[in-house]
Write a protein that holds these residues in place. Sequence first.
Motif, PDB file in Angstrom:
ATOM      1  N   TYR A 166       0.830  -1.208   0.000  1.00  0.00           N
ATOM      2  CA  TYR A 166       0.000   0.000   0.000  1.00  0.00           C
ATOM      3  C   TYR A 166       0.867   1.261   0.000  1.00  0.00           C
ATOM      4  O   TYR A 166       0.558   2.227  -0.711  1.00  0.00           O
ATOM      5  N   ASP A 167       1.933   1.264   0.791  1.00  0.00           N
ATOM      6  CA  ASP A 167       2.839   2.420   0.816  1.00  0.00           C
ATOM      7  C   ASP A 167       3.483   2.639  -0.553  1.00  0.00           C
ATOM      8  O   ASP A 167       3.574   3.768  -1.036  1.00  0.00           O
ATOM      9  N   PHE A 169       2.323   1.612  -3.493  1.00  0.00           N
ATOM     10  CA  PHE A 169       1.305   2.038  -4.449  1.00  0.00           C
ATOM     11  C   PHE A 169       1.030   3.530  -4.315  1.00  0.00           C
ATOM     12  O   PHE A 169       0.921   4.250  -5.307  1.00  0.00           O
ATOM     13  N   ARG A 170       0.908   4.011  -3.071  1.00  0.00           N
ATOM     14  CA  ARG A 170       0.667   5.455  -2.862  1.00  0.00           C
ATOM     15  C   ARG A 170       1.839   6.274  -3.389  1.00  0.00           C
ATOM     16  O   ARG A 170       1.645   7.299  -4.051  1.00  0.00           O
ATOM     17  N   LYS A 171       3.062   5.824  -3.111  1.00  0.00           N
ATOM     18  CA  LYS A 171       4.262   6.540  -3.562  1.00  0.00           C
ATOM     19  C   LYS A 171       4.293   6.644  -5.088  1.00  0.00           C
ATOM     20  O   LYS A 171       4.499   7.718  -5.650  1.00  0.00           O
ATOM     21  N   ALA A 173       1.805   6.198  -7.183  1.00  0.00           N
ATOM     22  CA  ALA A 173       0.635   6.932  -7.698  1.00  0.00           C
ATOM     23  C   ALA A 173       0.929   8.433  -7.723  1.00  0.00           C
ATOM     24  O   ALA A 173       0.615   9.113  -8.712  1.00  0.00           O
ATOM     25  N   VAL A 174       1.567   8.937  -6.666  1.00  0.00           N
ATOM     26  CA  VAL A 174       1.943  10.355  -6.625  1.00  0.00           C
ATOM     27  C   VAL A 174       2.993  10.630  -7.705  1.00  0.00           C
ATOM     28  O   VAL A 174       2.879  11.590  -8.474  1.00  0.00           O
ATOM     29  N   LYS A 180      -6.066   6.647 -10.120  1.00  0.00           N
ATOM     30  CA  LYS A 180      -6.692   5.431  -9.596  1.00  0.00           C
ATOM     31  C   LYS A 180      -5.602   4.395  -9.353  1.00  0.00           C
ATOM     32  O   LYS A 180      -4.618   4.337 -10.070  1.00  0.00           O
ATOM     33  N   ILE A 181      -5.821   3.574  -8.337  1.00  0.00           N
ATOM     34  CA  ILE A 181      -4.912   2.464  -8.050  1.00  0.00           C
ATOM     35  C   ILE A 181      -5.717   1.179  -8.146  1.00  0.00           C
ATOM     36  O   ILE A 181      -6.768   1.060  -7.573  1.00  0.00           O
TER      37      ILE A 181
END
Length: 181
Positions: A166-167, A169-171, A173-174, A180-181
């Motif tokens: 999750y970390d 994916f967020r990194k 994505a930014v 969207k993920i």
Amino acid sequence: EYIINEGRIYIKLEDNILNIYQILIASFINTSNYFIPELFIQVKGIQTIEEDEINNNYTYVSIVDYIKDYINEYDMISDNDKVLVGLSGGADSVCLLRILRWIGVEVYAVHINHELRGAEADGDEEFCRELCSKLNVPFSAYHRDIKAYALEKGLTVEEAGRQVRYDAFRKYAVEKQATKI
């Protein structure tokens, strides 16, 4: 039950369409041809989009069109969305990546190497890298020693893996400006 005729695959649909499609994708997963076959599914209660020349008792619809219509009906992805796909190399994520790419969605792929399975995990990463190269999808890989992270944080390996994914994916994505993920 399926029929192959003139390069098209026809499926009599009784179950969940994605489960059936994943089975078919899995059969193509290790080939050098990274393509989605022209695949049609039989759908109950839908007006005829394409008749099966073999048996006019069933109505068939392109699975790609069916999924695209579903995405549009529920406003899941907009025209300007950029989608980050967590690509493990398994049938589910490969199917998702291929379909999104096929229907024209701007996609990015990230593979998380948990460093739990040695050469096998490295092979999964290489498969994902090669697939993305052939599909012209930007690819990133993230490495993390999940066992060490789990010990450090007092988590199970499963919890640590999920947290790291999750970390990451967020990194990404930014970084990729994914919506969207």
